[in-house]
Write a protein that holds these residues in place. Structure first.
Motif, short mmCIF file in Angstrom:
data_model
loop_
_atom_site.label_atom_id
_atom_site.label_comp_id
_atom_site.label_asym_id
_atom_site.label_seq_id
_atom_site.Cartn_x
_atom_site.Cartn_y
_atom_site.Cartn_z
N MET A 223 5.43 -1.18 -15.31
CA MET A 223 4.23 -0.49 -14.93
C MET A 223 3.38 -0.16 -16.17
N LEU A 224 4.02 0.29 -17.24
CA LEU A 224 3.27 0.63 -18.44
C LEU A 224 2.61 -0.60 -19.05
N LYS A 225 3.31 -1.73 -19.02
CA LYS A 225 2.73 -2.96 -19.56
C LYS A 225 1.49 -3.35 -18.77
N LYS A 226 1.55 -3.21 -17.46
CA LYS A 226 0.40 -3.55 -16.63
C LYS A 226 -0.78 -2.62 -16.96
N LEU A 227 -0.52 -1.33 -17.11
CA LEU A 227 -1.58 -0.39 -17.48
C LEU A 227 -2.17 -0.75 -18.84
N HIS A 228 -1.30 -1.12 -19.78
CA HIS A 228 -1.78 -1.51 -21.11
C HIS A 228 -2.61 -2.78 -21.03
N ASP A 229 -2.17 -3.74 -20.25
CA ASP A 229 -2.92 -4.98 -20.08
C ASP A 229 -4.27 -4.76 -19.41
N MET A 230 -4.36 -3.71 -18.60
CA MET A 230 -5.63 -3.38 -17.93
C MET A 230 -6.59 -2.65 -18.87
N GLY A 231 -6.13 -2.30 -20.07
CA GLY A 231 -7.01 -1.67 -21.04
C GLY A 231 -6.78 -0.19 -21.27
N LEU A 232 -5.81 0.39 -20.59
CA LEU A 232 -5.51 1.81 -20.78
C LEU A 232 -4.74 1.98 -22.09
N ARG A 233 -5.17 2.88 -22.93
CA ARG A 233 -4.53 3.12 -24.22
C ARG A 233 -3.97 4.54 -24.26
N SER A 234 -3.06 4.74 -25.20
CA SER A 234 -2.41 6.05 -25.32
C SER A 234 -3.42 7.15 -25.60
N ASP A 235 -4.44 6.84 -26.39
CA ASP A 235 -5.47 7.84 -26.68
C ASP A 235 -6.17 8.32 -25.41
N HIS A 236 -6.39 7.41 -24.47
CA HIS A 236 -7.01 7.79 -23.19
C HIS A 236 -6.13 8.79 -22.46
N CYS A 237 -4.83 8.52 -22.44
CA CYS A 237 -3.91 9.42 -21.73
C CYS A 237 -3.80 10.77 -22.42
N TYR A 238 -3.77 10.76 -23.76
CA TYR A 238 -3.71 12.03 -24.48
C TYR A 238 -4.97 12.86 -24.22
N MET A 239 -6.13 12.21 -24.24
CA MET A 239 -7.37 12.94 -23.95
C MET A 239 -7.35 13.49 -22.53
N ALA A 240 -6.84 12.71 -21.58
CA ALA A 240 -6.75 13.18 -20.20
C ALA A 240 -5.79 14.36 -20.09
N GLY A 241 -4.71 14.34 -20.86
CA GLY A 241 -3.76 15.45 -20.85
C GLY A 241 -4.39 16.74 -21.35
N PHE A 242 -5.11 16.65 -22.47
CA PHE A 242 -5.76 17.84 -23.00
C PHE A 242 -6.91 18.31 -22.12
N ALA A 243 -7.62 17.36 -21.52
CA ALA A 243 -8.67 17.73 -20.58
C ALA A 243 -8.08 18.43 -19.36
#
Length: 71
Positions: free
Chosen positions: A1-21
Motif C-alpha cells: 500500500m505504501l509503495k502504491k501511495l509513493h508511486d502516486m506521488g505522495l511523499r513523507s513531507d506531505h504526510c508530516y504536514m498533514a499530521g501537524f495540520a
C-alpha cells in the motif's frame, strides 16, 4: 500500500504536514465547538478535538513508512 501511495506521488513531507495540520485543526475544532455551541456541554467540544486529533498519528506513521521509499 505504501509503495502504491509513493508511486502516486505522495511523499513523507506531505504526510508530516498533514499530521501537524491535523493537530492545529484539532485545537481549532475544539475551540470553535466550545465557543459557538454554548448550549452544548464541554464534552462535545472535547470529542470534536479528539476526533480530529486522532488523525495526526496516522499521518505521521504514513510519513515514516513513505520515508523508507525515498531513500
Amino acid at each position: 500500500m505504501l509503495k502504491k501511495l509513493h508511486d502516486m506521488g505522495l511523499r513523507s513531507d506531505h504526510c508530516y504536514m498533514a499530521g501537524f495540520a491535523s493537530i492545529a485543526l484539532s485545537f481549532g475544532c475544539w475551540l470553535a465547538s466550545k465557543q459557538f455551541e454554548k448550549g452544548a456541554e464541554i464534552d462535545r467540544a472535547d470529542r470534536w478535538g479528539i476526533f480530529v486529533g486522532e488523525w495526526a498519528p496516522t499521518f505521521i506513521a504514513l510519513g515514516n513508512g513513505l520515508q523508507s521509499y525515498e531513500k
